[in-house]
Scaffold this motif. Structure first.
Motif, short mmCIF file in Angstrom:
data_model
loop_
_atom_site.label_atom_id
_atom_site.label_comp_id
_atom_site.label_asym_id
_atom_site.label_seq_id
_atom_site.Cartn_x
_atom_site.Cartn_y
_atom_site.Cartn_z
N PHE A 89 0.85 -1.20 0.00
CA PHE A 89 0.00 0.00 0.00
C PHE A 89 0.88 1.24 0.00
O PHE A 89 2.01 1.20 0.53
N SER A 91 2.17 4.78 1.39
CA SER A 91 2.34 5.11 2.81
C SER A 91 3.06 6.44 2.97
O SER A 91 3.86 6.79 2.09
N TRP A 121 -0.93 9.45 1.18
CA TRP A 121 0.51 9.66 1.44
C TRP A 121 0.95 11.08 1.06
O TRP A 121 1.70 11.70 1.79
N LYS A 203 7.44 5.42 8.88
CA LYS A 203 6.55 6.59 8.87
C LYS A 203 6.02 7.01 10.23
O LYS A 203 5.31 8.00 10.31
N ILE A 267 5.05 -1.42 2.45
CA ILE A 267 4.91 -0.19 1.67
C ILE A 267 5.13 -0.52 0.19
O ILE A 267 6.01 -1.33 -0.15
N ASP A 268 4.34 0.09 -0.68
CA ASP A 268 4.33 -0.33 -2.09
C ASP A 268 5.71 -0.27 -2.73
O ASP A 268 6.15 -1.23 -3.38
N ALA A 269 6.41 0.83 -2.50
CA ALA A 269 7.73 0.96 -3.15
C ALA A 269 8.67 -0.13 -2.64
O ALA A 269 9.42 -0.74 -3.40
N HIS A 270 8.59 -0.42 -1.35
CA HIS A 270 9.49 -1.40 -0.74
C HIS A 270 9.19 -2.80 -1.26
O HIS A 270 10.09 -3.62 -1.43
N GLY A 289 6.47 5.70 -10.12
CA GLY A 289 5.03 5.77 -10.40
C GLY A 289 4.59 7.21 -10.25
O GLY A 289 5.26 8.12 -10.73
N SER A 291 4.90 8.88 -7.70
CA SER A 291 6.15 9.41 -7.11
C SER A 291 7.27 8.44 -7.50
O SER A 291 7.02 7.43 -8.14
N CYS A 293 10.39 6.29 -5.48
CA CYS A 293 11.11 5.96 -4.26
C CYS A 293 12.44 5.33 -4.67
O CYS A 293 12.49 4.51 -5.57
N GLU A 323 15.21 4.41 2.39
CA GLU A 323 14.29 5.00 1.42
C GLU A 323 14.57 6.49 1.25
O GLU A 323 14.77 7.20 2.23
N ARG A 383 10.97 15.89 -1.46
CA ARG A 383 11.02 14.91 -0.35
C ARG A 383 12.47 14.66 0.04
O ARG A 383 12.80 14.64 1.19
O1 LIG Z 1 5.78 7.09 0.28
C1 LIG Z 1 5.88 6.07 -0.33
C2 LIG Z 1 6.90 5.11 0.05
O2 LIG Z 1 7.49 5.46 1.30
C3 LIG Z 1 4.96 5.71 -1.47
O3 LIG Z 1 3.91 4.92 -0.97
C4 LIG Z 1 4.43 6.99 -2.09
O4 LIG Z 1 5.54 7.71 -2.56
C5 LIG Z 1 3.44 6.70 -3.19
O5 LIG Z 1 4.00 5.82 -4.11
P1 LIG Z 1 3.40 5.68 -5.62
O6 LIG Z 1 4.14 6.65 -6.45
O7 LIG Z 1 1.93 5.98 -5.58
O8 LIG Z 1 3.65 4.25 -5.98
#
Ligand SMILES: O=C(CO)[C@@H](O)[C@@H](O)COP(=O)(O)O
Ligand SMILES: Nc1ncnc2c1ncn2[C@@H]1O[C@H](COP(=O)(O)OP(=O)(O)O)[C@@H](O)[C@H]1O
Length: 543
Positions: A89, A91, A121, A203, A267-270, A289, A291, A293, A323, A383
């Motif tokens: 997800f 985050s 997020w 987080k 977390i999705d990126a992780h 994506g 964003s 990471c 990260e 960021r």
């Molecule tokens: O913040 C984080 C990872 O720490 C991501 O969930 C956030 O940048 C959103 O990622 P996406 O670009 O939607 O995949």
């Protein structure tokens, strides 16, 4: 044959994947754009403050309730062969729920309260709270802040909790528990109230050794400490373990069996690191994506200024995960696409291609620097490494003859320059970058972007043949939770996504980009801190 399910909750949509645990082969998939999308301009007719990004948690349940029955029906796989399910997800996407795990925004009287909704997020409504936490931690000389890059982002959990404390105490009053939306989905699936070490570690100012940093929360006020202790704190399950089995109710509702194990959320990126099989030091993985990471792994914990954090066991149990990131990448390209002239839109329609593809085609053969443009990629703040969500983007070098495709390319290049700043920060603090991987929803779609990154970074870039690495990572964790593999590493090596292609730097382009990067670095330093007051004073007039 056994299977696992990976569910990737991105910014704009949820994606359900049924995969073979033997090799990660995708058997069936379902992609569900969120019904309410991202609520950022207005809520039920009321204008929202600048920087708000909210979501409706009911949309997340629709992903489960539509996606899982779909993949079961399409694949005809026997549910008894589905050993596990994993969730990744975005985050920190923060949800406030009552004691029945129902979102507060569903409760009568809260439908029109923005603070009752999920804080996505990228919600930037807690700047003042983040600044207070940061200034208090610095004044108290909290050395542990170095594990968070010596910064506090308004995108993180604690500032968002403080925002609700300050702006909507009535929501807090009605709230039984607060958590990452990824934890909420796991709790809905297993009828529990647990938290993942990944989400808390990156987080929520929680560390395995010392738990939550009440030493800082107490300095803000006792209420914050009480809220964290009573509503956020809960039993923690580490990545690589099982959070428990599906509840009978959810198993029946979704068509699965109660033997299916559920992994704690990642977390999705992780999760992408698992999905591409990156599991050792020296590899920087860009998850590109909405964003980007920039993730790295290390046996040691180093205090690297300006990155977002480092957490042991957040991805690979025995390693520290690091990260850093850029808050607007796909979003920035979408912004450029949305500014395209009508003639370009008509041409793309006639040819049946996306505006992205048309703009890429129009600028792909130009020499680096030939447009005379350079941009700062801070349209949604910076960021890493400045950690200032109030910064804004800019574009330099415009003339009366500037073409839109050149502006698009300037934004592509700006995100590459921002990535080089991050890569240099990692390397300056002892984390050598040997390999660069690119995955997520963008790399596979834009060859020009990958060419730019290889030449700006002056590194070979390995592009993964999958837009769905996070979902595969989640399925990998589901497979481990379900006992298909003994370790996360074994599962990742067996189920990881394949490489699409590798792209090497071109010395002539590297040289030109080195000159452009020097200019980017100067603009970065001037508008990032030396003369940041210029952009901040202009922004001060924003309603
Ligand atoms: O913040 C984080 C990872 O720490 C991501 O969930 C956030 O940048 C959103 O990622 P996406 O670009 O939607 O995949
Ligand atoms: N050809 C392209 N080139 C660059 N960016 C693209 C292209 N096509 C789509 N995008 C961007 O990809 C992003 C969506 O990526 P994705 O990984 O699906 O998002 P997320 O996981 O963050 O929800 C959007 O912001 C969109 O602007």
């Amino acid at each position: 044959m056994t299977y696992s399910i990976g569910i990737d909750y991105g910014t704009g949509s949820g994606r359900v994947f049924l995969v073979q645990t033997e090799n990660g082969k995708i058997i069936s998939q379902y992609i569900k754009p969120y019904t309410h999308g991202t609520i950022d301009e207005e809520l039920n007719g009321q204008k929202l403050p600048h920087g708000f990004s909210l979501q409706n948690a009911n949309d997340y349940l629709e992903v489960l309730e539509e996606g899982i029955p779909h993949v079961l029906k399409e694949s005809k796989v026997n549910p008894n062969e589905i050993v596990g399910l994993g969730i990744d997800f975005t985050s920190s996407t923060v949800i406030f729920v009552d004691k029945d795990m129902n979102p507060i925004h569903n409760k009568s009287g809260f439908e029109d309260n923005p603070h009752a909704y999920v804080k996505l997020w990228k919600h930037h409504g807690a700047e003042a709270e983040a600044d207070l936490l940061y200034n208090t931690a610095i004044k108290q000389k909290k050395r542990w802040l170095g594990n968070y890059g010596y910064n506090v982002s308004s995108e993180w959990m604690i500032p968002k909790i403080m925002e609700v404390m300050n702006k909507a105490p009535e929501v807090l009053e009605a709230t039984y528990a607060i958590m990452d939306a990824g934890d909420w989905i796991v709790n809905k699936l297993t009828s529990q109230n647990i938290r993942s070490n990944c989400g808390l570690g990156f987080k929520s100012f929680w560390e395995e050794e010392n738990g939550f940093h009440y030493d800082l929360f107490d300095k803000i006020n006792q209420t914050l400490s009480d809220v964290v202790r009573n509503k956020l704190e809960a039993p923690i399950v580490n990545i690589g373990n099982t959070a428990g089995r599906l509840s009978d109710e959810m198993a029946n509702k979704l068509g699965l069996t109660a033997n299916t194990q559920v992994s704690p959320f990642i977390i999705d990126a992780h999760s992408s690191l698992l999905g591409i099989g990156s599991e050792r030091e020296g590899q920087m993985t860009m998850v590109m994506g909405t964003s980007t990471c920039h993730l790295m792994l290390s046996k040691e914990q180093k205090k690297v200024p300006g990155i977002s954090g480092s957490v042991k066991g957040a991805i690979i149990p025995e390693l520290f995960a690091y990260e850093a990131g850029q808050s607007a990448v796909g979003d920035l390209f979408e912004y450029a696409v949305n500014q395209a002239p009508k003639s370009y839109i008509d041409e793309a329609d006639e040819r049946g291609i996306s505006i992205h593809q048309l703009l890429e085609e129009k600028t792909t053969n130009k020499l680096p620097g030939s447009s005379g443009l350079i941009a700062l990629d801070w349209h949604n703040g910076n960021r890493s490494v400045l950690s200032d969500s109030s910064l804004r983007g800019s574009l330099f070098g415009l003339t009366l003859h500037t073409k839109h495709e050149d502006i698009y390319r300037a934004y592509l290049e700006a995100t590459a320059f921002g990535t080089k700043m991050i890569m240099q920060q990692y390397e300056d603090w002892g984390m050598h970058v040997e390999d660069v991987f690119a995955c997520g929803g963008i790399p596979k779609r834009n060859k020009l972007l990958m060419d730019i990154y290889a030449n700006v970074l002056n590194k070979k870039v390995t592009v993964i043949d999958s837009e769905y690495a996070p979902a595969i990572g989640a399925a990998i964790l589901g497979a481990v939770a379900g006992g298909a593999y003994k370790t996360v590493k074994d599962a990742a090596q067996a189920m990881k996504e394949p490489v699409l292609y590798e792209i090497e730097p071109d010395p002539s382009k590297v040289e030109r980009y080195a000159l452009l990067f020097n200019s980017y670095k100067e603009l970065h330093d001037i508008h990032g801190y030396k003369k940041a007051r210029i952009m901040k004073s202009v922004a001060s007039l924003v309603e």
